[in-house]
Write an enzyme that holds these catalytic residues in place. Structure first.
Site, PDB file in Angstrom:
ATOM      1  N   LYS A  94       0.834  -1.212   0.000  1.00  0.00           N
ATOM      2  CA  LYS A  94       0.000   0.000   0.000  1.00  0.00           C
ATOM      3  C   LYS A  94       0.868   1.262   0.000  1.00  0.00           C
ATOM      4  O   LYS A  94       0.666   2.181  -0.791  1.00  0.00           O
ATOM      5  CB  LYS A  94      -0.868  -0.039   1.263  1.00  0.00           C
ATOM      6  N   LYS A 106       2.098  -3.990  11.195  1.00  0.00           N
ATOM      7  CA  LYS A 106       0.754  -4.064  11.787  1.00  0.00           C
ATOM      8  C   LYS A 106       0.877  -4.667  13.167  1.00  0.00           C
ATOM      9  O   LYS A 106       1.739  -5.519  13.410  1.00  0.00           O
ATOM     10  CB  LYS A 106      -0.154  -4.955  10.933  1.00  0.00           C
ATOM     11  N   SER A 362      -1.627   9.886   7.396  1.00  0.00           N
ATOM     12  CA  SER A 362      -0.733   9.585   8.527  1.00  0.00           C
ATOM     13  C   SER A 362       0.686  10.055   8.201  1.00  0.00           C
ATOM     14  O   SER A 362       1.403  10.558   9.072  1.00  0.00           O
ATOM     15  CB  SER A 362      -0.711   8.086   8.811  1.00  0.00           C
TER      16      SER A 362
HETATM   17  P1  NAD Z   1     -13.982   0.055  12.811  1.00  0.00           P
HETATM   18  O1  NAD Z   1     -13.798  -0.858  13.955  1.00  0.00           O
HETATM   19  O2  NAD Z   1     -14.069   1.521  13.044  1.00  0.00           O
HETATM   20  O3  NAD Z   1     -15.270  -0.346  11.930  1.00  0.00           O
HETATM   21  C1  NAD Z   1     -15.585  -1.644  11.522  1.00  0.00           C
HETATM   22  C2  NAD Z   1     -17.114  -1.718  11.526  1.00  0.00           C
HETATM   23  O4  NAD Z   1     -17.531  -2.927  10.898  1.00  0.00           O
HETATM   24  C3  NAD Z   1     -17.699  -1.722  12.932  1.00  0.00           C
HETATM   25  O5  NAD Z   1     -18.709  -0.733  13.035  1.00  0.00           O
HETATM   26  C4  NAD Z   1     -18.246  -3.138  13.102  1.00  0.00           C
HETATM   27  O6  NAD Z   1     -19.385  -3.188  13.940  1.00  0.00           O
HETATM   28  C5  NAD Z   1     -18.579  -3.491  11.668  1.00  0.00           C
HETATM   29  N1  NAD Z   1     -18.595  -4.951  11.411  1.00  0.00           N
HETATM   30  C6  NAD Z   1     -17.822  -5.911  11.944  1.00  0.00           C
HETATM   31  N2  NAD Z   1     -18.135  -7.106  11.433  1.00  0.00           N
HETATM   32  C7  NAD Z   1     -19.139  -6.904  10.561  1.00  0.00           C
HETATM   33  C8  NAD Z   1     -19.881  -7.745   9.701  1.00  0.00           C
HETATM   34  N3  NAD Z   1     -19.629  -9.068   9.623  1.00  0.00           N
HETATM   35  N4  NAD Z   1     -20.848  -7.193   8.926  1.00  0.00           N
HETATM   36  C9  NAD Z   1     -21.092  -5.873   8.970  1.00  0.00           C
HETATM   37  N5  NAD Z   1     -20.403  -5.013   9.763  1.00  0.00           N
HETATM   38  C10 NAD Z   1     -19.443  -5.519  10.541  1.00  0.00           C
HETATM   39  O7  NAD Z   1     -12.772  -0.279  11.815  1.00  0.00           O
HETATM   40  P2  NAD Z   1     -12.232   0.617  10.624  1.00  0.00           P
HETATM   41  O8  NAD Z   1     -11.050   1.378  11.126  1.00  0.00           O
HETATM   42  O9  NAD Z   1     -13.347   1.327   9.955  1.00  0.00           O
HETATM   43  O10 NAD Z   1     -11.659  -0.509   9.656  1.00  0.00           O
HETATM   44  C11 NAD Z   1     -12.497  -1.256   8.780  1.00  0.00           C
HETATM   45  C12 NAD Z   1     -11.623  -1.955   7.742  1.00  0.00           C
HETATM   46  O11 NAD Z   1     -10.858  -0.967   7.035  1.00  0.00           O
HETATM   47  C13 NAD Z   1     -10.614  -2.942   8.307  1.00  0.00           C
HETATM   48  O12 NAD Z   1     -10.407  -3.970   7.357  1.00  0.00           O
HETATM   49  C14 NAD Z   1      -9.340  -2.114   8.401  1.00  0.00           C
HETATM   50  O13 NAD Z   1      -8.169  -2.901   8.399  1.00  0.00           O
HETATM   51  C15 NAD Z   1      -9.472  -1.277   7.141  1.00  0.00           C
HETATM   52  N6  NAD Z   1      -8.702  -0.029   7.137  1.00  0.00           N
HETATM   53  C16 NAD Z   1      -8.836   0.892   8.122  1.00  0.00           C
HETATM   54  C17 NAD Z   1      -8.110   2.079   8.049  1.00  0.00           C
HETATM   55  C18 NAD Z   1      -8.268   3.177   9.063  1.00  0.00           C
HETATM   56  O14 NAD Z   1      -7.682   4.257   8.867  1.00  0.00           O
HETATM   57  N7  NAD Z   1      -9.042   3.007  10.118  1.00  0.00           N
HETATM   58  C19 NAD Z   1      -7.225   2.296   6.988  1.00  0.00           C
HETATM   59  C20 NAD Z   1      -7.140   1.333   5.982  1.00  0.00           C
HETATM   60  C21 NAD Z   1      -7.879   0.168   6.054  1.00  0.00           C
END
Ligand code: NAD
Length: 471
Positions: A94, A106, A362
């Site tokens: 990435k 990670k 970031s």
């Molecule tokens: P988060 O914890 O804020 O949100 C995840 C959401 O998904 C939660 O609200 C949870 O309740 C919901 N969820 C969990 N299982 C589920 C399911 N089976 N069906 C429907 N909803 C479900 O996490 P986030 O930071 O938003 O990250 C989400 C994804 O994005 C992850 O794969 C993470 O690695 C990726 N990501 C996050 C970031 C970041 O900056 N936060 C950056 C790049 C990638």
């Protein structure tokens, strides 16, 4: 097989597939693929009721070709050594795709944050930082964490505070972690950066008329029917930006279930409903779906999995109706599902590119922390003055008087948030085209994921060669 093991295989298979299209030395490729350091620790933490619990935590540093390493920290019961390695590897690719000069990393702690009080989570977080610092696994020049599933700016503030206490006098200590609250050395625009980046990336893809035509879609975002899985940090902000651009949110899935409405769901109202009722279900005007995963199969143009890995599998891929799958989450599509979607003519925009907005901003935050100055502080007033003088000159020459609104619009100097958002937009827009070129040049032999991986491998390989490690 654990979820983590399946996920690591998935990332490594994607690497192997792409590596086969490059002509790099096999040893160099093996070196790029291998995780460089894996740290495991367990430590006792006192619960509020006095019980002691043993925590299990990891940090994987996938690549040191550029330093520091960078990657989020996840709090989830599914965390294991293989999951953090898979996510760390994705971070390497990435960062390379969006020219962010970091290696991939990670971390994670095996716990469900919903089962712990804020005070307990604070104790766990601070102890984890202590363990990382003790082993030289954290620092502005070594390894810089950020949030991921189950963590947020709150945890990043605890991390920054613990690190600075452990390293008194370290001038750049605040650069030890990103996505901190702005008041604790963070940067404006970081919270929504991943979701905003998902939007910019998708818009870039949707602006190529030829590719949209091949999918039976028109150019642009406006009017496209979108389904979002996961209304967390990434999913909520992504949904917000798509809605603002005129997309119609026809389905939303969360942990407790899924809702749909062909007329469109207002994401802010759905969030307010969830805050009040602790669920998205029974939202006025929407239909509750039988199972939360049914949302993935709704009739729509764009499906945005933004929750977790391995959500689109060989089982449900044949029933996906979207024309475009936008991988806002990391690893939401298994290898088998990827093939099925490709055969069915569905375009998958890969995670390593489309969710890179978070790490991009970031990087800006880290640069701000090392520079010890807010972006825009030096030039905002100067720009306002210069644009104002230009307008005065135009008024003098043309005799036309500008209205206060026009003057305000033109003379607005760039604030930190303006600069962050424009840097993010530029990054996401320009990073797409080398990937698309690889995809098009190979005329059907690769999909967008493999094309992105080829671009990433070439960049990482070049770094190793430039370091003099490989010929
Ligand atoms: P988060 O914890 O804020 O949100 C995840 C959401 O998904 C939660 O609200 C949870 O309740 C919901 N969820 C969990 N299982 C589920 C399911 N089976 N069906 C429907 N909803 C479900 O996490 P986030 O930071 O938003 O990250 C989400 C994804 O994005 C992850 O794969 C993470 O690695 C990726 N990501 C996050 C970031 C970041 O900056 N936060 C950056 C790049 C990638």
């Amino acid at each position: 097989m654990s979820v983590g093991a399946g996920f690591l295989d998935q990332v490594n298979q994607a690497f192997d597939r792409a590596a086969g299209f490059t002509d790099h030395d096999p040893t160099l490729l093996a070196n790029i693929k291998a995780c460089k350091n894996l740290f495991y620790t367990s430590f006792p933490v006192k619960r509020d009721d006095g019980r002691i619990e043993v925590m299990h935590a990891w940090r994987a540093q996938h690549s040191h070709h550029k330093l520091p390493c960078k990657g989020g920290i996840r709090y989830s019961e599914a965390v294991d050594d293989e999951e953090v390695q898979a996510l760390a590897a994705l971070m390497t690719y990435k960062c390379a795709l969006v020219d962010v000069p970091f290696g991939g990393a990670k971390g994670g702690i095996k716990l469900n944050p919903k089962k712990y009080s804020p005070a307990e989570l604070e104790r766990v977080t601070r102890r984890y930082v202590f363990e990382l610092v003790r082993k030289n696994f954290m620092g502005p020049g070594l390894d810089v964490p950020a949030p991921d599933v189950g963590t947020s700016a709150r945890e990043m503030a605890w991390i920054a505070d613990t690190y600075t206490q452990l390293r008194p006098g370290e001038l750049d200590a605040l650069g030890c972690v990103t996505a901190k609250p702005v008041s604790a050395g963070g940067i404006r625009g970081r919270t929504e950066a991943t979701g905003r980046g998902v939007f910019y990336g998708t818009r870039e893809v949707c602006n190529v008329v030829e590719d949209m035509k091949a999918l039976g879609l028109t150019r642009g975002i406006e009017g496209k029917r979108v389904v979002v899985q996961g209304l967390g940090n990434v999913g909520y902000h992504a949904a917000r930006f798509f809605q603002e651009a005129g997309a119609v949110l026809v389905g939303i899935s969360e942990s407790e279930g899924a809702i749909a409405s062909p007329k469109g769901l207002d994401v802010e109202r759905v969030m307010a409903h969830r805050r009040e009722h602790r669920k998205i279900l029974d939202f006025p005007g929407a239909t509750n779906l039988a199972r939360r995963e049914d949302a993935l199969e709704l009739d729509c143009d764009i499906l945005i999995p933004a929750a977790l890995e391995r959500q689109i599998t060989a089982e449900n891929a044949p029933r996906i109706k979207a024309k475009l799958v936008i991988e806002a989450a990391n690893g939401p599509t298994t290898g088998e599902a990827d093939e099925i979607l490709g055969e069915r003519g569905i375009l998958v925009v890969p995670d390593a590119y489309v969710n890179a907005g978070g790490v991009t901003v970031s990087y800006f935050e880290w640069v701000k922390n090392l520079g010890h100055v807010r972006f825009g502080r030096m030039q905002k007033r100067f720009e306002q003055g210069a644009y104002g003088r230009l307008l005065e000159a135009v008024e003098e020459v043309t005799g036309r008087k500008f209205t206060p609104t026009e003057i305000e619009r033109v003379t607005h100097g760039a604030s930190e948030e303006d600069l962050v958002n424009s840097g993010l937009e530029e990054t996401m827009s320009s990073a797409y085209h080398p990937i698309r070129e690889q995809w098009k040049q190979r005329q059907g032999a690769v999909n967008l994921r493999t094309a992105a991986m080829i671009v990433a491998i070439d960049k990482v390989a070049l770094s190793y060669v430039q370091l003099g490690i490989f010929p």
